[in-house]
Design an enzyme around this catalytic site. Structure first.
Site, short mmCIF file in Angstrom:
data_model
loop_
_atom_site.label_atom_id
_atom_site.label_comp_id
_atom_site.label_asym_id
_atom_site.label_seq_id
_atom_site.Cartn_x
_atom_site.Cartn_y
_atom_site.Cartn_z
CG HIS A 183 8.52 0.21 6.09
ND1 HIS A 183 8.78 -1.14 6.06
CD2 HIS A 183 7.20 0.32 6.38
CE1 HIS A 183 7.68 -1.81 6.35
NE2 HIS A 183 6.70 -0.95 6.54
CG MET B 49 -1.89 -1.19 1.17
SD MET B 49 -3.39 -0.94 2.13
CE MET B 49 -2.71 -0.80 3.76
CG ASP C 252 10.30 8.55 0.23
OD1 ASP C 252 11.48 8.90 0.08
OD2 ASP C 252 9.92 7.72 1.07
CG ASP C 253 6.18 4.83 -1.70
OD1 ASP C 253 6.77 5.06 -0.63
OD2 ASP C 253 4.94 4.72 -1.79
CE LYS D 138 4.11 -4.94 11.40
NZ LYS D 138 2.80 -4.63 10.88
CG HIS E 110 6.87 -1.99 2.19
ND1 HIS E 110 6.81 -0.85 2.97
CD2 HIS E 110 5.64 -2.55 2.25
CE1 HIS E 110 5.59 -0.73 3.46
NE2 HIS E 110 4.85 -1.73 3.05
CD GLN F 199 11.96 4.09 0.83
OE1 GLN F 199 12.47 3.14 1.42
NE2 GLN F 199 10.86 4.67 1.24
CB SER G 240 4.24 -0.78 10.84
OG SER G 240 2.97 -0.26 10.50
CB SER G 241 3.05 2.22 6.36
OG SER G 241 3.64 1.37 5.42
NE ARG G 242 -2.69 1.43 10.08
CZ ARG G 242 -3.05 0.48 9.22
NH1 ARG G 242 -2.29 -0.57 9.05
NH2 ARG G 242 -4.17 0.59 8.54
P1 AMP Z 1 1.47 -3.04 3.45
O1 AMP Z 1 2.00 -1.95 2.57
O2 AMP Z 1 1.43 -2.69 4.89
O3 AMP Z 1 0.18 -3.64 2.92
O4 AMP Z 1 2.53 -4.20 3.35
C1 AMP Z 1 2.91 -4.77 2.13
C2 AMP Z 1 3.69 -6.02 2.37
O5 AMP Z 1 4.87 -5.71 3.12
C3 AMP Z 1 2.91 -7.06 3.18
O6 AMP Z 1 3.16 -8.35 2.65
C4 AMP Z 1 3.49 -6.91 4.56
O7 AMP Z 1 3.41 -8.08 5.34
C5 AMP Z 1 4.93 -6.57 4.23
N1 AMP Z 1 5.56 -5.91 5.38
C6 AMP Z 1 5.11 -4.81 6.03
N2 AMP Z 1 5.93 -4.52 7.08
C7 AMP Z 1 6.90 -5.47 7.08
C8 AMP Z 1 8.03 -5.73 7.91
N3 AMP Z 1 8.33 -4.97 8.96
N4 AMP Z 1 8.80 -6.80 7.61
C9 AMP Z 1 8.51 -7.60 6.55
N5 AMP Z 1 7.46 -7.41 5.73
C10 AMP Z 1 6.66 -6.35 5.99
#
Ligand code: AMP
Length: 287
Positions: free
Chosen positions: A36, A32, A79-80, A152, A39, A83, A188-190
């Protein structure tokens, strides 16, 4: 060369069709955005197991509940892309919502079933139906050989793997270990919503999981008590759930269970909801 950004399904299909015709192995990394190092670990892994890597960046409205503020979700596309630049990926798929749901939220949903209504799904009703629906759309659009997810989000991994089996999708799932900060906090993005005090408190989640792991030879009750006592010491952490599940069924383990298990934790820290998990090996019998 700047990364190709496909905003339409047909643009992405052109890129993947060419790759497929050339016999290339395609990996998809669904995200999404607000990328970081977690990802990026998925993207790196993808580049080692496939010839062509597609990263999707799509904030999926279907997986946000009415009380969750989708507008607050960080959007950092420039920025994404910066990266992702060093990874030499084939394309970013960043469709607008209208491209994915041209007639508004589609009526057709993939349902996550009973496990989809537990843990994350209990607090976030409909969340996993939304996740599985968008993941199946992304898989149908990109038609990758392999799709990558982070450990995660352990419940998400379980449900996606089960969907792939149940719907006979010819796609491998590759799971990447959780990337953490030096102090243990899962990236986490959060996390960007946490102030300094909350960030310190948020470490409680990973510390609780460490405490759980250290008690794994003393039985389920001891594992839960060890984790709970860490969390109770962090007054900024408002626990949502702490549970030990059988990785095969994702149901809570029974008393006396021995073997591989996953400890799941979710909590609110300030206004930010965080989740984490750790695999442990339960050997113990309590006294
Ligand atoms: P998201 O953008 O939060 O939907 O995450 C996209 C993908 O990145 C998902 O498969 C998450 O499980 C993975 N992800 C998010 N945070 C981490 C983390 N700290 N370590 C490994 N994978 C992650």
């Amino acid at each position: 060369m700047p990364i190709a950004v496909a905003e339409t399904i047909s643009e992405l299909r052109t890129i993947t069709a060419e790759a497929r015709a050339a016999g290339k192995r395609i990996a998809l990394v669904p995200t999404m955005g607000a990328l970081h190092a977690g990802h990026l670990a998925l993207v790196h892994r993808a580049s080692t197991i496939a010839d062509v890597v597609i990263v999707s960046i799509f904030i999926n409205p279907l997986q946000f509940g009415p009380s969750e503020d989708i507008d607050r979700y960080p959007r950092t596309l420039p920025d994404d892309l910066a990266q992702l630049e060093p990874f030499g990926i084939a394309a970013v798929f960043a469709p607008p919502v209208t491209e994915m749901y041209p007639s508004g939220a589609s009526d057709t949903r993939v349902t996550a079933g009973r496990i989809g209504s537990l843990y994350e799904g209990r607090t976030r009703a409909g969340h996993f139906d939304g996740v599985l629906t968008v993941v199946s759309k992304l898989l149908n659009i990109a038609r990758p050989d392999v799709v990558l997810f982070g450990q995660k989000d352990a419940q998400q991994v379980f449900l996606v793997k089960r969907m792939i089996i149940d719907l006979d999708l010819p796609i491998e799932v590759d799971v990447v270990p959780t990337v953490r900060e030096d102090d243990g906090l899962a990236l986490s993005s959060r996390n960007r919503f946490l102030d300094a005090k909350e960030k310190r408190a948020a470490r409680g989640l990973s510390l609780a999981l460490e405490a759980a792991e250290s008690s794994a030879d003393r039985g389920i009750d001891a594992v839960l008590a060890a984790a709970q006592s860490v969390l109770m010491g962090e007054h900024l952490v408002e626990l949502d759930y702490l549970v030990i599940v059988d990785p095969g069924t994702f149901l809570p383990v029974d008393d006396g269970y021995q073997g591989r298990a996953v400890v799941l934790v979710a909590a609110r820290v300030g206004t930010t909801r965080l989740i984490d998990n750790e695999e442990i090996f339960l050997t113990g019998v309590h006294s």
